[in-house]
Scaffold this motif. Structure first.
Motif, PDB file in Angstrom:
ATOM      1  N   ARG A  54     107.622  44.424  33.410  1.00 47.23           N
ATOM      2  CA  ARG A  54     107.768  44.538  34.862  1.00 47.23           C
ATOM      3  C   ARG A  54     108.833  43.572  35.349  1.00 47.23           C
ATOM      4  NH1 ARG A  54     103.652  45.839  39.664  1.00 47.23           N
ATOM      5  NH2 ARG A  54     104.048  47.833  38.635  1.00 47.23           N
ATOM      6  N   VAL A  55     109.893  44.121  35.915  1.00 44.34           N
ATOM      7  CA  VAL A  55     110.983  43.311  36.455  1.00 44.34           C
ATOM      8  C   VAL A  55     110.630  42.897  37.876  1.00 44.34           C
ATOM      9  CG1 VAL A  55     113.410  43.284  37.128  1.00 44.34           C
ATOM     10  CG2 VAL A  55     112.688  44.499  35.050  1.00 44.34           C
ATOM     11  N   VAL A  56     110.799  41.618  38.167  1.00 43.46           N
ATOM     12  CA  VAL A  56     110.553  41.084  39.509  1.00 43.46           C
ATOM     13  C   VAL A  56     111.815  40.377  39.983  1.00 43.46           C
ATOM     14  CG1 VAL A  56     109.171  39.529  40.935  1.00 43.46           C
ATOM     15  CG2 VAL A  56     108.092  40.780  39.045  1.00 43.46           C
ATOM     16  N   GLY A  57     112.310  40.775  41.142  1.00 46.04           N
ATOM     17  CA  GLY A  57     113.479  40.135  41.737  1.00 46.04           C
ATOM     18  C   GLY A  57     113.120  39.577  43.101  1.00 46.04           C
ATOM     19  N   VAL A  58     113.589  38.378  43.403  1.00 53.11           N
ATOM     20  CA  VAL A  58     113.187  37.680  44.634  1.00 53.11           C
ATOM     21  C   VAL A  58     114.403  37.098  45.344  1.00 53.11           C
ATOM     22  CG1 VAL A  58     111.713  35.872  45.606  1.00 53.11           C
ATOM     23  CG2 VAL A  58     111.015  37.034  43.507  1.00 53.11           C
ATOM     24  N   THR A  59     114.346  37.093  46.678  1.00 49.60           N
ATOM     25  CA  THR A  59     115.317  36.354  47.480  1.00 49.60           C
ATOM     26  C   THR A  59     114.607  35.716  48.663  1.00 49.60           C
ATOM     27  OG1 THR A  59     117.367  36.461  48.766  1.00 49.60           O
ATOM     28  CG2 THR A  59     115.918  38.367  48.895  1.00 49.60           C
TER      29      THR A  59
END
Length: 271
Positions: A117-122
């Protein structure tokens, strides 16, 4: 035969290297071009300002009459220019504090033959919330703006792929995504400090040149007069926004569903 196999392998290597190079260089640095900002909520604020201005005009007229009648104008100004409408107003304008807020995405893929599971945050997010404690149904959520160029995962190469061929956010025209609310369901009859209010917020989500209706299931918590927390999630389809995944070694079966997650903290606009 051996020579043909060798040539084929060489061509394959060049293709792979070319794809990797394209992803790497098209992704840019990931630095934002400017500070993230959002359009202000103006309707209620304008109403309040207009009311205050009207009061001030009336006060000025009253003061002028008082002067003509020989009364003390200074005393009248002190007593009547107190912004009663603003002081008693039940609506409070909050702004998103990006130091404590984040927007993220989650998507499933097969990485190296295993589910991942790829998780990207900003944290580069901006927006305003107007909460009317006297009339919750009149509360508003302004446009939310997210700098998707700054999304970060656990892989620098993946980040470059996101900024390059996937979102194209390395280009200025795709740097920001927006969510413009069009409908909010679930307003209670009253709101007090400490309340947790579930709301269903529908709006237009714009990303990489495409716009689609999206609904977030959220929970708004009025922690105190100085802090409002908003958490929520929505599922969108990658195909709806024309997002394609480049052919990269070891990555396959990337899901179409993307989970969007918001975790926002808002503080009084004047703070």
């Amino acid at each position: 035969m051996v020579r043909r196999i060798g040539v084929a392998l060489a061509v394959l290597v060049l293709v792979v290297l070319g794809a990797v190079a394209y992803v790497w260089f098209s992704g840019g640095s990931g630095e934002p071009s400017t500070e993230v900002t959002a359009p202000p909520i103006t309707s209620r604020v304008t109403t309040i300002v207009a009311t205050t201005a009207t009061t001030a005009t009336t006060t000025a007229a009253t003061d002028a009459t008082s002067v003509s009648e020989g009364t003390t104008a200074t005393t009248a100004v002190v007593e009547t220019t107190e912004p009663a409408e603003v002081a008693d107003a039940s609506a409070v304008l909050y702004k998103i504090d990006k130091a404590e807020s984040s927007v993220s995405f989650e998507i499933d893929e097969i990485l190296g033959g295993n589910p991942f599971r790829v998780v990207g945050v900003t944290t580069e997010v901006a927006g305003e919330v107007l909460i009317d404690f006297g009339d919750p149904g009149a509360s508003q959520l302004g446009t939310i703006v997210i700098n998707v160029r700054t999304l970060a995962t656990d892989s620098n190469f993946r980040d470059r792929a996101i900024r390059g061929p996937i979102l194209g956010s390395s280009r200025d025209e795709n740097e920001f995504a927006t969510f413009e609310p069009t409908d909010i369901e679930g307003f209670p009859d009253s709101v007090t400090m400490g309340d947790q209010v579930p709301l269903r917020i529908t709006g237009t989500f714009s990303l990489s040149g495409e716009s689609r209706p999206v609904t977030f299931d959220t929970e708004v918590t009025v922690v105190s007069a100085d802090r409002v927390e908003v958490t929520g999630a929505a599922t969108v389809l990658r195909s709806d926004f024309g997002l394609t995944i480049p052919d990269v070694p070891s990555v396959s079966d990337v899901a179409d569903e993307i989970l969007l997650v918001i975790d926002l903290v808002a503080v009084p606009a004047g703070a």
